[in-house]
Write a protein that holds these residues in place. Sequence first.
Motif, mmCIF file in Angstrom:
data_model
loop_
_atom_site.group_PDB
_atom_site.id
_atom_site.type_symbol
_atom_site.label_atom_id
_atom_site.label_comp_id
_atom_site.label_asym_id
_atom_site.label_seq_id
_atom_site.Cartn_x
_atom_site.Cartn_y
_atom_site.Cartn_z
ATOM 1 N N VAL A 16 0.838 -1.202 0.000
ATOM 2 C CA VAL A 16 0.000 0.000 0.000
ATOM 3 C C VAL A 16 0.877 1.258 0.000
ATOM 4 N N ALA A 36 -6.938 1.347 -5.871
ATOM 5 C CA ALA A 36 -6.966 0.664 -4.574
ATOM 6 C C ALA A 36 -8.019 -0.444 -4.578
ATOM 7 N N TYR A 41 -7.748 -3.480 -1.881
ATOM 8 C CA TYR A 41 -7.501 -2.790 -0.618
ATOM 9 C C TYR A 41 -8.762 -2.207 -0.002
ATOM 10 N N VAL A 63 -4.144 -0.064 5.508
ATOM 11 C CA VAL A 63 -4.303 0.555 4.189
ATOM 12 C C VAL A 63 -4.439 2.060 4.322
ATOM 13 N N LEU A 67 -1.648 5.011 3.129
ATOM 14 C CA LEU A 67 -2.026 6.021 2.134
ATOM 15 C C LEU A 67 -1.851 7.415 2.721
#
Length: 376
Positions: A16, A36, A41, A63, A67
Amino acid sequence: MPTTETEEHKALRSAVSALGKRHGRTYDREQLWSEAAKLGYLGVNLPKEYGGGGGGISELSIVLEELGAAGCPLLMMVVSPAICGTVIARFGTEAQKQTWLPALADGTRTMAFGITEPDAGSNSHRITTTARRDGTDWLLTGRKVFISGVDLADATLIVGRTEDSRTGRLKPCLFIVPRDAEGFTRRQIDMELQAVEKQFELTLDDVRLPADALVGDEDAGLLQLFAGLNPERIMTAAFAIGMGRYALARAVEYARDRTVWDAPIGAHQAIAHPLAQAHIDLELARLMMQKAAYLYDAGDDVGAGEAANMAKYAAGEACVRAVDQSVHTLGGNGLTREFGLASLITAARVARIAPVSREMILNYVSHQTLGLPKSY
């Protein structure tokens, strides 16, 4: 609970992170959301039989944190898969699961969440949005405020109240309200905070809903509600930790490179020590977040409630301090658009305010954990 991450979690975090770094601070929300989703994800916490990854909030929080650490957090992850997806997966009918979970997992549909009201604030017991029966249908009336991403969502999971036929008292219930439902209108709130996801005030004027719009058991409203609120707090912590890590990384990089009086400014303890403290605070907040996610995924809703509130509090405080110190480390450059930190000064405070204020969390801990009398 484990005190170190599994190899699977480390691999997820790394993958990720790579995705986030490819998009960076100037990310396009739709492109990132779509990618994603394709990588699995967005639905990592949802059941495999409905197109998800079969994981839990532990995986979903990784996740969102990574990010955020790359500068491209997706706020709707807090709402769509974490709150709405979790509630529907746990309490929805088979038809609701089939309709929503695969679409939430693959990113083709999103769902917003509406609980906050103008006059109720943090007191969910004062919610006035009510649902009454009309034949086999429901009629939903009320107002909601500060609801994120309604313009992006295909439906909103609305927290209302119905009358208990035995006691006459109002009890919480959750309804799926399609975005195009007649009588369901929205008004964008003019926010000083600039974000991809906008905030809205919602008005529900006798919105007619079919019987199957009700999620779960009409008599288990509180259980179902907190099944969504605990993941919300955990994911807000992940959002804040990611933001704090992003700011701190920019400051550390700057402190290594910026040279004044023949030495990098990071060599001076007045710069180095506050950054080190910010890192420690973020790591401690992450540990509590991981504990909360572990307890929630293990089915310990009571333990998860306490830990989720603590994690959200700790992460909000750590994020604000990390952002503040990062901006101060860069000095005037910290306020320029080039370095991308100034906008975080306002954004970081959201983690202190939403979805529940730090004062309400202190109230919760003081009377639920410490056994002190309520002040309200």
